[in-house]
Design a protein around this motif. Structure first.
Motif, PDB file in Angstrom:
ATOM      1  N   ARG A  96       0.945  -1.300   0.001  1.00 22.16           N
ATOM      2  CA  ARG A  96      -0.205  -0.393   0.160  1.00 22.16           C
ATOM      3  C   ARG A  96       1.237   0.892   0.347  1.00 22.16           C
ATOM      4  NH1 ARG A  96      -4.938  -1.596   2.084  1.00 22.16           N
ATOM      5  NH2 ARG A  96      -5.835  -3.405   0.773  1.00 22.16           N
ATOM      6  N   ILE A  97       0.908   2.460  -0.057  1.00 22.23           N
ATOM      7  CA  ILE A  97       1.106   3.760  -0.559  1.00 22.23           C
ATOM      8  C   ILE A  97       1.597   3.808   0.907  1.00 22.23           C
ATOM      9  CG2 ILE A  97      -0.792   4.998   0.080  1.00 22.23           C
ATOM     10  CD1 ILE A  97      -0.060   6.826  -1.733  1.00 22.23           C
ATOM     11  N   GLY A  98       0.790   4.110   2.050  1.00 17.49           N
ATOM     12  CA  GLY A  98       1.561   4.125   2.972  1.00 17.49           C
ATOM     13  C   GLY A  98       2.887   3.422   3.171  1.00 17.49           C
ATOM     14  N   GLU A  99       2.744   2.272   3.642  1.00 18.31           N
ATOM     15  CA  GLU A  99       4.520   1.155   3.515  1.00 18.31           C
ATOM     16  C   GLU A  99       4.946   1.677   2.793  1.00 18.31           C
ATOM     17  OE1 GLU A  99       5.770  -3.340   3.280  1.00 18.31           O
ATOM     18  OE2 GLU A  99       3.868  -3.159   2.790  1.00 18.31           O
ATOM     19  N   LEU A 100       5.013   2.296   1.495  1.00 11.59           N
ATOM     20  CA  LEU A 100       5.829   2.101   0.082  1.00 11.59           C
ATOM     21  C   LEU A 100       6.111   3.782   0.465  1.00 11.59           C
ATOM     22  CD1 LEU A 100       7.495   1.987  -1.770  1.00 11.59           C
ATOM     23  CD2 LEU A 100       5.810   3.074  -4.113  1.00 11.59           C
ATOM     24  N   ALA A 101       5.924   4.944   1.195  1.00 11.00           N
ATOM     25  CA  ALA A 101       6.219   6.236   1.948  1.00 11.00           C
ATOM     26  C   ALA A 101       7.275   5.929   2.575  1.00 11.00           C
ATOM     27  CB  ALA A 101       4.942   7.056   2.090  1.00 11.00           C
ATOM     28  N   LYS A 102       6.951   5.057   3.742  1.00 11.48           N
ATOM     29  CA  LYS A 102       7.366   4.468   4.823  1.00 11.48           C
ATOM     30  C   LYS A 102       8.813   4.170   4.662  1.00 11.48           C
ATOM     31  CE  LYS A 102       7.689   1.803   9.595  1.00 11.48           C
ATOM     32  NZ  LYS A 102       6.771   0.802  10.543  1.00 11.48           N
ATOM     33  N   ARG A 103       9.078   3.059   3.623  1.00 12.99           N
ATOM     34  CA  ARG A 103       9.799   2.349   3.170  1.00 12.99           C
ATOM     35  C   ARG A 103      11.356   3.122   2.555  1.00 12.99           C
ATOM     36  NH1 ARG A 103       9.093  -3.576   0.906  1.00 12.99           N
ATOM     37  NH2 ARG A 103      10.517  -3.097   0.124  1.00 12.99           N
ATOM     38  N   THR A 104      10.810   4.205   1.585  1.00 10.26           N
ATOM     39  CA  THR A 104      11.663   5.679   0.292  1.00 10.26           C
ATOM     40  C   THR A 104      11.650   6.434   1.076  1.00 10.26           C
ATOM     41  OG1 THR A 104       9.122   5.840  -0.226  1.00 10.26           O
ATOM     42  CG2 THR A 104      10.798   3.636  -1.293  1.00 10.26           C
ATOM     43  N   ALA A 105      11.075   6.880   2.667  1.00 12.95           N
ATOM     44  CA  ALA A 105      10.804   8.645   3.362  1.00 12.95           C
ATOM     45  C   ALA A 105      10.599   8.987   2.038  1.00 12.95           C
ATOM     46  CB  ALA A 105      12.165   8.295   3.567  1.00 12.95           C
ATOM     47  N   VAL A 106       9.608   8.956   1.279  1.00 14.57           N
ATOM     48  CA  VAL A 106       9.151   9.963   0.425  1.00 14.57           C
ATOM     49  C   VAL A 106       7.498   9.734   0.774  1.00 14.57           C
ATOM     50  CG1 VAL A 106       8.266  10.046  -2.088  1.00 14.57           C
ATOM     51  CG2 VAL A 106      10.116   9.361  -0.950  1.00 14.57           C
ATOM     52  N   SER A 107       6.915  10.823   0.630  1.00 17.99           N
ATOM     53  CA  SER A 107       5.311  11.644   1.596  1.00 17.99           C
ATOM     54  C   SER A 107       4.081  10.946   0.661  1.00 17.99           C
ATOM     55  CB  SER A 107       4.983  13.031   1.463  1.00 17.99           C
ATOM     56  OG  SER A 107       4.817  13.679   0.731  1.00 17.99           O
ATOM     57  N   GLU A 108       3.642  10.398   0.668  1.00 20.40           N
ATOM     58  CA  GLU A 108       2.216  10.150  -0.059  1.00 20.40           C
ATOM     59  C   GLU A 108       1.861  10.839  -0.913  1.00 20.40           C
ATOM     60  OE1 GLU A 108      -1.150   7.662   1.870  1.00 20.40           O
ATOM     61  OE2 GLU A 108       0.378   7.375   3.831  1.00 20.40           O
ATOM     62  N   ARG A 109       1.235  12.462  -0.456  1.00 14.42           N
ATOM     63  CA  ARG A 109       1.594  12.876  -1.166  1.00 14.42           C
ATOM     64  C   ARG A 109       2.722  13.347  -3.109  1.00 14.42           C
ATOM     65  NH1 ARG A 109       2.454  18.827  -1.057  1.00 14.42           N
ATOM     66  NH2 ARG A 109       0.332  20.530  -2.311  1.00 14.42           N
ATOM     67  N   SER A 110       3.458  13.056  -2.036  1.00 15.85           N
ATOM     68  CA  SER A 110       4.908  12.667  -3.566  1.00 15.85           C
ATOM     69  C   SER A 110       4.500  11.198  -4.718  1.00 15.85           C
ATOM     70  CB  SER A 110       6.265  12.861  -2.984  1.00 15.85           C
ATOM     71  OG  SER A 110       6.361  14.181  -2.692  1.00 15.85           O
ATOM     72  N   LEU A 111       4.158  10.946  -3.809  1.00 19.70           N
ATOM     73  CA  LEU A 111       4.019   9.277  -4.392  1.00 19.70           C
ATOM     74  C   LEU A 111       3.090   9.550  -5.600  1.00 19.70           C
ATOM     75  CD1 LEU A 111       4.816   6.683  -1.153  1.00 19.70           C
ATOM     76  CD2 LEU A 111       6.424   7.875  -3.022  1.00 19.70           C
ATOM     77  N   ARG A 112       2.145  10.365  -5.029  1.00 17.40           N
ATOM     78  CA  ARG A 112       0.781  10.275  -5.565  1.00 17.40           C
ATOM     79  C   ARG A 112       1.005  11.474  -7.064  1.00 17.40           C
ATOM     80  NH1 ARG A 112      -1.934  10.056  -0.823  1.00 17.40           N
ATOM     81  NH2 ARG A 112      -1.694  11.867  -0.653  1.00 17.40           N
ATOM     82  N   TYR A 113       1.975  11.883  -6.837  1.00 13.90           N
ATOM     83  CA  TYR A 113       2.492  13.081  -7.174  1.00 13.90           C
ATOM     84  C   TYR A 113       3.035  12.789  -8.549  1.00 13.90           C
ATOM     85  CZ  TYR A 113       5.164  16.901 -10.383  1.00 13.90           C
ATOM     86  OH  TYR A 113       5.722  17.526 -11.059  1.00 13.90           O
ATOM     87  N   TYR A 114       3.746  11.216  -8.255  1.00 12.55           N
ATOM     88  CA  TYR A 114       4.423  10.788  -9.533  1.00 12.55           C
ATOM     89  C   TYR A 114       3.993   9.841  -9.798  1.00 12.55           C
ATOM     90  CZ  TYR A 114       8.326  11.780  -6.089  1.00 12.55           C
ATOM     91  OH  TYR A 114       9.609  12.579  -5.285  1.00 12.55           O
ATOM     92  N   GLU A 115       2.803   9.714  -9.535  1.00 10.42           N
ATOM     93  CA  GLU A 115       1.880   8.676 -10.249  1.00 10.42           C
ATOM     94  C   GLU A 115       1.559   9.170 -11.083  1.00 10.42           C
ATOM     95  OE1 GLU A 115      -2.342   5.603  -9.281  1.00 10.42           O
ATOM     96  OE2 GLU A 115      -0.547   5.864  -7.560  1.00 10.42           O
ATOM     97  N   LYS A 116       0.722  10.904 -10.722  1.00  7.99           N
ATOM     98  CA  LYS A 116       0.073  11.980 -11.669  1.00  7.99           C
ATOM     99  C   LYS A 116       0.996  11.922 -13.103  1.00  7.99           C
ATOM    100  CE  LYS A 116      -2.410  15.705 -12.122  1.00  7.99           C
ATOM    101  NZ  LYS A 116      -2.726  16.633 -11.116  1.00  7.99           N
ATOM    102  N   GLN A 117       2.305  11.796 -12.557  1.00  8.19           N
ATOM    103  CA  GLN A 117       3.097  12.316 -13.649  1.00  8.19           C
ATOM    104  C   GLN A 117       3.805  11.093 -14.383  1.00  8.19           C
ATOM    105  OE1 GLN A 117       4.409  15.579 -14.434  1.00  8.19           O
ATOM    106  NE2 GLN A 117       2.427  16.206 -12.973  1.00  8.19           N
ATOM    107  N   GLY A 118       2.502  10.209 -14.523  1.00  3.45           N
ATOM    108  CA  GLY A 118       3.680   9.012 -15.001  1.00  3.45           C
ATOM    109  C   GLY A 118       4.928   8.840 -13.983  1.00  3.45           C
TER     110      GLY A 118
END
Length: 124
Positions: A2-24
């Motif tokens: 899930r996004i929370g686990e990815l955020a925790k494992r990479t020290a990147v915010s969920e907001r940034s991860l959603r942005y990365y997804e939106k940017q492809g």
């Protein structure tokens, strides 16, 4: 994962991860409940994205570059093209210029620090 686990494992915010997804830049499957489900390779992908942003590349340039990188080791894949190599050479030259500017700024600071260290502190 899930996004929370990815955020925790990479020290990147969920907001940034959603942005990365939106940017492809990052892809996630959706669970039947609509939650994002990232593959294990997403950890390496996010690390590469962060490194490229830190180097000063914009998301559009990163989007072009990511298909040419393997996720697990960051090495080049067979999809790299001469056009992309030219683009990346220009990016490297830009970064080299920034490094040179920073080195000059550091030298000026070192000179000021040395000059200031030679003067005694004023007494009140």
């Amino acid at each position: 994962m899930r996004i929370g686990e990815l955020a925790k494992r990479t020290a990147v915010s969920e907001r940034s991860l959603r942005y990365y997804e939106k940017q492809g830049l990052l892809r996630a499957e959706r669970t039947p409940g609509g939650h994002r489900d990232y593959p294990e390779a997403a950890v390496d992908r996010v690390v590469h994205i962060q490194e490229l942003f830190a180097a000063g590349l914009c998301s559009a340039k990163i989007y072009q570059l990511l298909p040419c990188m393997r996720d697990m080791d960051g090495g080049p894949s067979e999809q790299a093209t001469p056009w992309l190599a030219d683009e990346l050479i220009r990016e490297r030259e830009r970064i080299d210029g920034q490094v040179a500017d920073l080195l000059r700024a550091r030298e000026v600071l070192n000179e000021v620090i040395s000059a200031a260290a030679r003067h005694p502190q004023p007494t009140a």
